[in-house]
Motif scaffolding. Structure first.
Motif, PDB file in Angstrom:
ATOM      1  N   ARG A 184      71.398  37.074  71.522  1.00 18.70           N
ATOM      2  CA  ARG A 184      70.066  37.364  70.923  1.00 18.70           C
ATOM      3  C   ARG A 184      70.177  38.636  72.188  1.00 18.70           C
ATOM      4  N   ALA A 242      58.269  39.949  67.139  1.00 18.57           N
ATOM      5  CA  ALA A 242      58.972  42.042  67.504  1.00 18.57           C
ATOM      6  C   ALA A 242      59.739  41.332  67.571  1.00 18.57           C
ATOM      7  N   LEU A 243      60.577  40.965  68.978  1.00 19.02           N
ATOM      8  CA  LEU A 243      61.560  40.967  69.900  1.00 19.02           C
ATOM      9  C   LEU A 243      61.793  39.454  69.233  1.00 19.02           C
ATOM     10  N   ARG A 244      61.856  38.191  69.107  1.00 16.94           N
ATOM     11  CA  ARG A 244      62.252  36.960  68.273  1.00 16.94           C
ATOM     12  C   ARG A 244      62.801  38.275  67.340  1.00 16.94           C
ATOM     13  N   GLU A 245      62.215  38.527  66.449  1.00 12.99           N
ATOM     14  CA  GLU A 245      62.842  38.940  64.536  1.00 12.99           C
ATOM     15  C   GLU A 245      63.826  39.658  65.217  1.00 12.99           C
ATOM     16  N   GLU A 246      64.156  40.526  66.277  1.00 13.67           N
ATOM     17  CA  GLU A 246      64.885  40.595  66.619  1.00 13.67           C
ATOM     18  C   GLU A 246      65.693  40.473  66.727  1.00 13.67           C
ATOM     19  N   ALA A 247      65.930  39.021  67.662  1.00 13.65           N
ATOM     20  CA  ALA A 247      67.249  38.575  68.200  1.00 13.65           C
ATOM     21  C   ALA A 247      67.058  37.561  66.631  1.00 13.65           C
ATOM     22  N   ASP A 248      66.638  37.040  66.084  1.00 15.87           N
ATOM     23  CA  ASP A 248      67.312  36.115  65.409  1.00 15.87           C
ATOM     24  C   ASP A 248      68.031  37.506  64.131  1.00 15.87           C
ATOM     25  N   ARG A 253      56.773  46.181  63.096  1.00 12.90           N
ATOM     26  CA  ARG A 253      56.939  45.273  64.608  1.00 12.90           C
ATOM     27  C   ARG A 253      57.994  46.007  64.711  1.00 12.90           C
ATOM     28  N   VAL A 308      68.478  42.069  71.242  1.00 14.97           N
ATOM     29  CA  VAL A 308      67.288  43.017  71.116  1.00 14.97           C
ATOM     30  C   VAL A 308      66.835  44.078  72.162  1.00 14.97           C
ATOM     31  N   GLU A 323      51.850  40.472  68.725  1.00 14.87           N
ATOM     32  CA  GLU A 323      53.334  41.017  68.104  1.00 14.87           C
ATOM     33  C   GLU A 323      54.478  41.434  68.946  1.00 14.87           C
ATOM     34  N   LEU A 324      54.113  41.766  69.921  1.00 13.45           N
ATOM     35  CA  LEU A 324      55.491  42.061  70.695  1.00 13.45           C
ATOM     36  C   LEU A 324      56.344  41.339  70.806  1.00 13.45           C
ATOM     37  N   ARG A 325      55.593  39.223  71.086  1.00 13.75           N
ATOM     38  CA  ARG A 325      56.751  38.752  71.582  1.00 13.75           C
ATOM     39  C   ARG A 325      57.310  38.587  69.026  1.00 13.75           C
ATOM     40  N   ASP A 354      50.595  41.209  72.914  1.00 11.34           N
ATOM     41  CA  ASP A 354      50.783  40.432  73.040  1.00 11.34           C
ATOM     42  C   ASP A 354      52.054  39.358  72.154  1.00 11.34           C
ATOM     43  N   LEU A 389      57.769  48.457  66.779  1.00 11.51           N
ATOM     44  CA  LEU A 389      57.776  48.849  67.624  1.00 11.51           C
ATOM     45  C   LEU A 389      58.960  47.521  69.193  1.00 11.51           C
ATOM     46  N   TYR A 413      58.356  38.644  77.553  1.00  5.82           N
ATOM     47  CA  TYR A 413      57.675  38.516  75.802  1.00  5.82           C
ATOM     48  C   TYR A 413      59.617  37.956  75.363  1.00  5.82           C
TER      49      TYR A 413
END
Lengths: 167, 402
Positions: free
Chosen positions: A25, B16-22, A106, A29, B12-14, B10, A109, A128
């Protein structure tokens, strides 16, 4: 600290079982690409295997995480030119039924985070995504908490500018 | 911490990165592929001795050079084969022979210049140098990265102890090959310690018997091994700490250095003659005025943080060497160019660790140096010559010790 004659494979398998998903994961990212993420994580385990010395007990994830981050720098060097091209909105349609605009934003981003200079990117992802403190990030990257703050400040400024462009 | 950002960024960044990891998908065969790769690694180690691997890497390097592509990657380069099956063996201090038995005194250290090529200047022997006397052999690192034993009298290689990678081979991308940067030998000449710098995250310290009776064995993660004058302790750096290992019991004590939270320590340790203090160089990069380099003293008995003995700005210290007057440490200064790259060596500086007083020497062109009580000073010059006194012992090396 040397890996004993027996149990090396079992030790690695255990580390893989415990940390592979989290590392994958993180790599996703950092790279935005499944295949590359898989490749980086595989390579991180290979590097640990080749190092012939185990990380301290309890420090395995930190060690592997640092290795993935270091390896991702090479990946980003390779892709620096490619990054000049805007990412393809390949999955925008999937999110369209909910909130296409927000999803697209997003995604942009996340891509903007990946386009940050190396240390800024590392700090943003560890702050983050991994939710680490400044001190923990500094320990993971071998820099001071003060430097982490500086990198985060600069990264936020760059990301704010990117967001402004997206409006 | 929301400086320069819209208040909601902040979150939104979290997201966005969580979505990316998912979006990460874990291949079902991930472990199977890794296991196969690791098995291949182990098989390669079983097949090849260190020398055979050297041949492969050298051939690959030559072939790559021949076609104008210089891209021997770390995985193609050399690895110490610990036991031949990819595993390690227990450490032992019982080597069958010694590599460096004390012999009759050799040439008296001299300030006369050695034969020179280019601008290299032979370092003068510090006034505190011990009486002349040499040992029969020394341990050195060749310019192509091999750890070897060299006969002082003839300058010939007696045996090879290890080889990790050729520092001259530049990878196209990613980290370079693991290369031997520092080497240390116990006073009895039996045990050799060296580091390979610095993959995957930090370096690895290896031990190998000087008689070559066993393969090198990794013993710790760190860089810059240095053996105490009495041969009972090994010091090395581990990112933000100096670690001192008792070579008899294996017990370790860690001495953190607050300086190293930003810029990690990078080896370059030297012991005081009495074995009570360790000196090392720490350089802080990124200051507006240029790098700040410090000579640091760690008093092993004192319950206090290591103290700065001397400091320079916009240049860096390197190659610290504690002299046997018990209070002077010699370091070399190196220029830093405008872009932050290391420049020419500027000269030697002698630091009185008790008063902080300094005096400068004019010698430059030194890549490594060491001496031990009762032995002659040994210098490795930047052109690859190993020099003892006014005598050129051998050529083609970049580090040595005895």
């Amino acid at each position: 600290m040397a890996i004993p004659a027996t149990g090396e494979r079992a030790w690695l398998e255990e580390q893989f079982r415990l940390h592979h998903r989290d590392l994958l994961r993180l790599a996703r990212v950092l790279t935005g690409d499944d295949a590359l993420a898989d490749e980086l994580v595989q390579e991180a385990f290979v590097r640990v295997h080749r190092s012939l010395v185990r990380p301290r007990a309890g420090a395995e994830l930190a060690y592997l995480r640092r290795t993935v981050i270091n390896l991702s720098h090479g990946h980003h060097r390779r892709l620096r030119v490619a990054r000049a091209v805007p990412p393809e909105p390949e999955r925008a349609a999937e999110s369209a039924e909910h909130d296409a605009v927000a999803a697209s934003r997003r995604r942009a981003l996340a891509e903007a985070v990946r386009s940050l200079p190396g240390r800024q990117r590392d700090c943003v992802v560890l702050h983050y995504y991994e939710e680490l403190s400044d001190v923990e990030i500094g320990r993971a990257l071998g820099i001071s908490a003060g430097s982490v703050k500086t990198h985060l400040h600069r990264a936020r400024a760059a990301l704010a500018a990117t967001l402004e462009d997206l409006r | 911490m929301n400086d320069a950002l819209p208040p909601d960024l902040d979150d939104e960044l979290r997201a966005a990165l969580r979505e990316e990891a998912d979006r990460a998908t874990s291949p079902a065969d991930a472990w199977a592929r890794l296991d196969e790769r690791l098995a291949g690694d182990r098989a390669a180690r079983r097949r090849g001795t260190t020398k055979a691997l050297i041949g492969v890497a050298a051939a690959a390097a030559v072939a790559a050079a021949a076609i104008g592509v210089w891209q021997v990657r770390p995985e193609d380069s050399l690895q110490v084969d610990v036991t031949g099956d990819g595993t390690t063996t227990a450490a032992t201090t019982a080597a069958a022979t010694t590599v460096a038995p004390p012999t009759a005194p050799s040439t008296t250290p001299s300030t006369a210049p050695a034969p020179t090529t280019g601008a290299t200047i032979l370092p003068t022997t510090p006034s505190t140098a011990p009486a002349a006397g040499s040992l029969g052999a020394l341990v050195a690192v060749t310019v192509d990265g091999r750890l070897v034993v060299v006969d002082v009298a003839s300058g010939r290689e007696l045996r090879e102890l290890a080889a990790l990678g050729d520092p001259r081979v530049e990878p196209v991308e990613g980290p370079g090959p693991n290369v031997i940067t520092d080497v240390a030998v116990t006073p009895d000449g039996r045990r050799v310690f060296f580091d390979s710098c610095c993959e995957p995250a930090v370096g690895t310290i290896f031990e190998v018997p000087a008689d070559g009776s066993r393969e090198a064995e990794p013993i710790a993660m760190g860089t810059g091994p240095a053996v105490s004058p009495d041969g009972t302790k090994l010091a090395y750096t581990a990112i933000d700490s100096v670690v001192v290992r008792d070579l008899t019991t294996g017990e370790e004590r860690t001495y953190p250095d607050p300086r190293a939270t930003e810029n990690p320590l990078a080896g370059q340790l030297t012991w005081s003659l009495d074995g009570k203090r360790v000196y090392y160089v720490h350089t802080r990069w990124g200051a507006p005025t240029g790098p700040v380099s410090a000579l640091v003293e760690l008093d092993l008995a004192a319950e206090r943080a290591p103290r700065t003995v001397a400091e320079v700005t916009n240049e860096v210290f390197e190659l610290p060497l504690a002299l046997d007057d018990g209070r002077t440490v010699s370091v070399f200064r190196r220029a830093v160019n405008a872009g932050g790259a290391l420049g020419a060596q500027l000269g030697e500086r002698f630091v009185d660790t008790m008063t902080g007083a300094t005096r400068d020497g004019s010698d430059t062109g030194v890549a490594d140096r060491v001496w031990r009580p009762g032995g002659a000073p040994l210098y490795v010059l930047e052109d690859g010559r190993i020099v003892s006194g006014d005598r050129v012992v051998a050529t083609g090396y970049r580090a040595a010790t005895w």
